[in-house]
Design an enzyme around this catalytic site. Structure first.
Site, PDB file in Angstrom:
ATOM      1  N   HIS A  70       0.664  -1.229  -0.103  1.00 51.95           N
ATOM      2  CA  HIS A  70       0.093   0.094   0.014  1.00 51.95           C
ATOM      3  C   HIS A  70       0.785   1.192  -0.019  1.00 51.95           C
ATOM      4  O   HIS A  70       0.369   2.314  -0.497  1.00 51.95           O
ATOM      5  CB  HIS A  70      -0.792  -0.091   1.136  1.00 51.95           C
ATOM      6  CG  HIS A  70      -0.411   0.151   2.611  1.00 51.95           C
ATOM      7  ND1 HIS A  70       0.175  -1.051   3.328  1.00 51.95           N
ATOM      8  CD2 HIS A  70      -0.174   1.156   3.418  1.00 51.95           C
ATOM      9  CE1 HIS A  70       0.485  -0.681   4.347  1.00 51.95           C
ATOM     10  NE2 HIS A  70       0.704   0.561   4.538  1.00 51.95           N
ATOM     11  N   ASP A  71       1.965   1.230   0.702  1.00 47.18           N
ATOM     12  CA  ASP A  71       2.707   2.458   0.706  1.00 47.18           C
ATOM     13  C   ASP A  71       4.086   2.521  -0.119  1.00 47.18           C
ATOM     14  O   ASP A  71       5.018   3.354   0.206  1.00 47.18           O
ATOM     15  CB  ASP A  71       3.477   2.759   2.285  1.00 47.18           C
ATOM     16  CG  ASP A  71       2.115   3.625   2.889  1.00 47.18           C
ATOM     17  OD1 ASP A  71       1.296   4.221   2.239  1.00 47.18           O
ATOM     18  OD2 ASP A  71       2.238   3.495   4.217  1.00 47.18           O
ATOM     19  N   LYS A 121       5.816   5.405  -1.307  1.00 50.14           N
ATOM     20  CA  LYS A 121       6.817   6.370  -0.343  1.00 50.14           C
ATOM     21  C   LYS A 121       8.256   6.433  -0.948  1.00 50.14           C
ATOM     22  O   LYS A 121       9.140   7.505  -0.479  1.00 50.14           O
ATOM     23  CB  LYS A 121       6.555   5.915   1.222  1.00 50.14           C
ATOM     24  CG  LYS A 121       5.211   6.247   1.739  1.00 50.14           C
ATOM     25  CD  LYS A 121       5.404   6.166   3.137  1.00 50.14           C
ATOM     26  CE  LYS A 121       4.105   6.519   3.911  1.00 50.14           C
ATOM     27  NZ  LYS A 121       4.170   6.175   5.306  1.00 50.14           N
ATOM     28  N   HIS A 123       2.358  10.098  -2.325  1.00 50.79           N
ATOM     29  CA  HIS A 123       2.899   8.966  -2.088  1.00 50.79           C
ATOM     30  C   HIS A 123       1.834   7.796  -2.788  1.00 50.79           C
ATOM     31  O   HIS A 123       1.963   6.794  -3.322  1.00 50.79           O
ATOM     32  CB  HIS A 123       3.123   8.448  -0.792  1.00 50.79           C
ATOM     33  CG  HIS A 123       2.275   7.801   0.262  1.00 50.79           C
ATOM     34  ND1 HIS A 123       1.546   8.797   0.734  1.00 50.79           N
ATOM     35  CD2 HIS A 123       1.690   6.724   0.521  1.00 50.79           C
ATOM     36  CE1 HIS A 123       0.716   8.295   1.547  1.00 50.79           C
ATOM     37  NE2 HIS A 123       0.708   7.118   1.309  1.00 50.79           N
ATOM     38  N   HIS A 167      -5.881   3.968  -0.311  1.00 52.57           N
ATOM     39  CA  HIS A 167      -6.024   3.698   0.830  1.00 52.57           C
ATOM     40  C   HIS A 167      -6.139   5.101   1.984  1.00 52.57           C
ATOM     41  O   HIS A 167      -6.130   4.876   3.005  1.00 52.57           O
ATOM     42  CB  HIS A 167      -4.666   2.943   1.210  1.00 52.57           C
ATOM     43  CG  HIS A 167      -3.459   3.525   1.268  1.00 52.57           C
ATOM     44  ND1 HIS A 167      -2.669   3.843   0.195  1.00 52.57           N
ATOM     45  CD2 HIS A 167      -2.731   3.889   2.376  1.00 52.57           C
ATOM     46  CE1 HIS A 167      -1.526   4.524   0.409  1.00 52.57           C
ATOM     47  NE2 HIS A 167      -1.536   4.601   1.874  1.00 52.57           N
ATOM     48  N   HIS A 168      -5.993   6.268   1.365  1.00 52.02           N
ATOM     49  CA  HIS A 168      -6.075   7.441   2.324  1.00 52.02           C
ATOM     50  C   HIS A 168      -7.359   8.141   1.953  1.00 52.02           C
ATOM     51  O   HIS A 168      -7.554   9.418   2.462  1.00 52.02           O
ATOM     52  CB  HIS A 168      -4.889   8.420   2.264  1.00 52.02           C
ATOM     53  CG  HIS A 168      -3.869   8.049   2.909  1.00 52.02           C
ATOM     54  ND1 HIS A 168      -3.616   7.640   4.356  1.00 52.02           N
ATOM     55  CD2 HIS A 168      -2.485   7.311   2.288  1.00 52.02           C
ATOM     56  CE1 HIS A 168      -2.472   7.154   4.529  1.00 52.02           C
ATOM     57  NE2 HIS A 168      -1.616   6.849   3.470  1.00 52.02           N
ATOM     58  N   ASP A 172      -4.589   0.102   7.966  1.00 51.90           N
ATOM     59  CA  ASP A 172      -3.449   0.984   8.077  1.00 51.90           C
ATOM     60  C   ASP A 172      -3.265   1.799   9.186  1.00 51.90           C
ATOM     61  O   ASP A 172      -2.296   1.851   9.919  1.00 51.90           O
ATOM     62  CB  ASP A 172      -3.048   1.566   6.813  1.00 51.90           C
ATOM     63  CG  ASP A 172      -1.878   2.361   6.709  1.00 51.90           C
ATOM     64  OD1 ASP A 172      -0.752   1.888   7.179  1.00 51.90           O
ATOM     65  OD2 ASP A 172      -1.771   3.437   6.083  1.00 51.90           O
TER      66      ASP A 172
HETATM   67  P1  C2E Z   1       1.688   6.444   8.472  1.00 51.23           P
HETATM   68  O1  C2E Z   1       2.530   7.065   9.722  1.00 51.23           O
HETATM   69  O2  C2E Z   1       1.739   5.083   8.242  1.00 51.23           O
HETATM   70  O3  C2E Z   1       0.536   6.848   8.991  1.00 51.23           O
HETATM   71  C1  C2E Z   1      -0.702   6.233   8.179  1.00 51.23           C
HETATM   72  C2  C2E Z   1      -2.078   6.924   8.764  1.00 51.23           C
HETATM   73  O4  C2E Z   1      -2.471   6.759   9.774  1.00 51.23           O
HETATM   74  C3  C2E Z   1      -1.965   8.549   8.585  1.00 51.23           C
HETATM   75  O5  C2E Z   1      -2.449   8.996   7.301  1.00 51.23           O
HETATM   76  C4  C2E Z   1      -3.081   8.776   9.515  1.00 51.23           C
HETATM   77  O6  C2E Z   1      -4.439   8.684   9.052  1.00 51.23           O
HETATM   78  C5  C2E Z   1      -3.130   7.664  10.531  1.00 51.23           C
HETATM   79  N1  C2E Z   1      -2.189   8.280  11.686  1.00 51.23           N
HETATM   80  C6  C2E Z   1      -1.233   7.899  12.054  1.00 51.23           C
HETATM   81  N2  C2E Z   1      -0.687   8.320  13.131  1.00 51.23           N
HETATM   82  C7  C2E Z   1      -1.912   9.091  13.798  1.00 51.23           C
HETATM   83  C8  C2E Z   1      -2.140   9.812  14.823  1.00 51.23           C
HETATM   84  O7  C2E Z   1      -1.433  10.115  15.772  1.00 51.23           O
HETATM   85  N3  C2E Z   1      -3.542  10.465  14.942  1.00 51.23           N
HETATM   86  C9  C2E Z   1      -4.246  10.226  13.967  1.00 51.23           C
HETATM   87  N4  C2E Z   1      -5.599  10.594  14.126  1.00 51.23           N
HETATM   88  N5  C2E Z   1      -4.051   9.342  12.891  1.00 51.23           N
HETATM   89  C10 C2E Z   1      -3.087   9.121  12.778  1.00 51.23           C
HETATM   90  P2  C2E Z   1      -1.728  10.295   6.803  1.00 51.23           P
HETATM   91  O8  C2E Z   1      -2.175  11.307   8.015  1.00 51.23           O
HETATM   92  O9  C2E Z   1      -2.345  10.881   5.545  1.00 51.23           O
HETATM   93  O10 C2E Z   1      -0.058  10.227   6.900  1.00 51.23           O
HETATM   94  C11 C2E Z   1       0.249   9.598   5.642  1.00 51.23           C
HETATM   95  C12 C2E Z   1       1.826   9.248   5.899  1.00 51.23           C
HETATM   96  O11 C2E Z   1       2.629  10.641   6.128  1.00 51.23           O
HETATM   97  C13 C2E Z   1       2.020   8.622   7.279  1.00 51.23           C
HETATM   98  O12 C2E Z   1       1.941   7.372   7.149  1.00 51.23           O
HETATM   99  C14 C2E Z   1       3.325   9.144   7.786  1.00 51.23           C
HETATM  100  O13 C2E Z   1       4.528   8.383   6.944  1.00 51.23           O
HETATM  101  C15 C2E Z   1       3.312  10.584   6.996  1.00 51.23           C
HETATM  102  N6  C2E Z   1       3.101  11.679   7.945  1.00 51.23           N
HETATM  103  C16 C2E Z   1       2.090  12.057   8.421  1.00 51.23           C
HETATM  104  N7  C2E Z   1       2.077  12.992   9.335  1.00 51.23           N
HETATM  105  C17 C2E Z   1       3.399  12.967   9.550  1.00 51.23           C
HETATM  106  C18 C2E Z   1       4.219  14.064  10.561  1.00 51.23           C
HETATM  107  O14 C2E Z   1       3.609  14.702  11.359  1.00 51.23           O
HETATM  108  N8  C2E Z   1       5.596  13.842  10.483  1.00 51.23           N
HETATM  109  C19 C2E Z   1       6.038  12.826   9.889  1.00 51.23           C
HETATM  110  N9  C2E Z   1       7.555  12.887  10.022  1.00 51.23           N
HETATM  111  N10 C2E Z   1       5.405  12.186   8.684  1.00 51.23           N
HETATM  112  C20 C2E Z   1       3.903  12.184   8.637  1.00 51.23           C
HETATM  113 FE    FE Z   2      -0.098   5.513   3.038  1.00 52.26          FE
HETATM  114 FE    FE Z   3       1.290   2.086   6.003  1.00 54.80          FE
END
Ligand code: C2E
Ligand code: FE
Ligand code: FE
Ligand code: SIN
Ligand code: SIN
Length: 414
Positions: A248-249, A252, A277, A303-304, A346
């Protein structure tokens, strides 16, 4: 009459081999192999162990007495056995010999191994007759062990396995091994692709990919059972979904390290770049020559998306355009089912995991989040399916711990 019987058996073996060559996912293939092995020998139960890193890893189980669907928490057991004479499967794998027992609790004294009663003790099952067959690949390499348990007569009474069962099962196992080896290679290639991604992005570990894939396959199966989808279609889709969800990712890998590895919160501009991504991932399966490619692209792209239409990338005219603008969010069933399922799998996994940019949620917080977001971020039917199989979700989490080496050590020492 015996002759006719054997012809039927042989033609069933041939059909089985043909069909199993079409299947791609390892778990789906193991399910099929166990079902056929048990049908050929009228057996109540069975397990498959596969050789991984020089140990036997418990890989699949059937037991008609204890559970009727292939989906159950025992499948995700992380039991391992040494390849030596102590256990039945270890003996078959180390010697290449078939073991036949009329009663697992009365093993003749000259046999070096002993039967481990822990599964019986935990489940209340009574293992009696057993046939344990090594799975040998074409190059005589032993790739695993097939255990068939409790042969049944017409009255469902447990009887010993016959000489004929031994011949049939050995023949069958030889052919099944080839298919299993190919499926192991397919999974290996996919894991290598994920490894490439993991080198770039420490969040996207192989363990995360495995968990999301297994959650998605199990959620799909429950969703499909609730919907009354035909069993053959369930198996086909579950099989494809398990593989496609792992990827899925993958998109990236096209995101710069500065953003991918940022220890803190992304600013709005960085987050906007990160959102691509999904589109990069979908493009990786550009040639989409197989159902698997097509589903992988669908999942990467969707997936988002969110059930309420507030997700991304939304409706995109042409994903191959230079820098396509993100569109209006897809809403409800406009989002392909696989996208709706992987979104939940996810996010659940991301929530309960530690990320460089956040602390993990507690289990309770994550479950509350899923409930609250039912009908908002998530398809309510997908949320319901998740909670219906929550015991399996837990078993998957235990099987695919963050560090697979430490999880193997844990399993061995217990
Ligand atoms: P990921 O870390 O695998 O997170 C996947 C999805 O899980 C996120 O999609 C979000 O919908 C949910 N998620 C993860 N952590 C939290 C949380 O603490 N609270 C809530 N409510 N949801 C959470 P999203 O936001 O579209 O992000 C996609 C990807 O972008 C993330 O995959 C990560 O790789 C990156 N990312 C997003 N926000 C940040 C950030 O603030 N800092 C960094 N370094 N990366 C980020
Ligand atoms: Fe993703
Ligand atoms: Fe993931
Ligand atoms: C994951 O569990 O999803 C990845 C590992 C991590 O972020 O710590
Ligand atoms: C299926 O049940 O085969 C999936 C259909 C969909 O993607 O909505």
């Amino acid at each position: 009459m015996q002759f006719q019987n054997d012809l039927d058996t042989l033609s069933r073996i041939m059909t089985t081999i043909e069909e199993s060559n079409q299947l791609k996912d390892l778990d789906a293939l193991l399910d099929r192999v166990l079902l056929d092995a048990r049908r050929l020998t009228q057996a109540d139960a069975g397990s498959i162990f596969l050789v991984e890193n020089n140990v036997l890893k418990f890989s699949y189980i059937h037991n008609d007495t204890l559970f009727t669907t292939p989906s159950n928490k025992y499948i995700y057991s992380s039991q391992t056995l040494e390849i030596n004479n102590e256990s039945l499967a270890g003996y078959a794998a180390s010697t290449g010999e078939t073991v036949i027992l009329d009663d697992a609790y009365q093993i003749p004294a000259h046999m070096p191994f002993s039967f481990n009663p822990s599964f019986d003790e935990a489940s209340g099952y009574r293992t009696r007759s057993m046939m344990v067959v090594p799975l040998k690949s074409s190059r005589e390499k032993i790739i695993g062990v097939l255990e068939i348990i409790n042969a049944l007569d017409g009255q469902k009474k447990v009887i010993p396995f016959s000489h004929r069962d031994t011949l049939v099962l050995n023949y069958f196992a030889q052919h099944a091994a080839g298919g299993i080896e190919r499926a192991m290679m397919t999974r290996e290639i996919i894991l290598r692709m994920i490894k490439m991604c993991e080198l770039r992005d420490p969040h996207e570990t192989g363990a995360h990919a495995h968990r999301v894939a297994a959650y998605a396959a199990e959620i799909y199966q429950q969703w499909a059972l609730n919907r009354g989808i035909a069993p053959e279609e369930i198996k086909r889709m579950r099989d494809l979904l398990r593989l496609a969800a792992m990827l899925h990712d993958l998109g990236k890998i096209a995101i710069s390290d500065l953003i991918l590895k940022k220890p803190g919160k992304l600013d709005p501009e960085e987050y906007q770049i990160m959102k691509y991504h999904t589109i990069h991932g979908a493009r990786l399966f550009e040639n989409a020559t197989s159902d698997l490619d097509a589903l992988s692209a669908e999942i990467a792209l969707n997936h988002h998306e969110r059930w309420d239409g507030q997700g991304y990338p939304g409706k995109i005219g042409n994903i191959y355009a230079d820098h396509p603008p993100m569109g209006e969010g897809k809403k409800g069933e406009e989002i392909p089912l696989a996208g709706r399922i992987v979104a939940l799998a996810d996010i659940y996994d991301a929530l309960v995991s530690r990320r460089a940019y956040k602390e993990p949620f507690t289990e309770e917080q994550a479950l509350t989040f899923l409930r609250e977001q039912s009908g908002q971020a998530f398809d309510p039917e997908v949320v319901a399916a998740f909670f219906a199989i929550y015991d399996i979700i837990g078993a998957i989490r235990e099987k695919y711990l963050e560090n697979s080496v430490s999880s193997e050590l844990l399993a061995e020492s217990s």
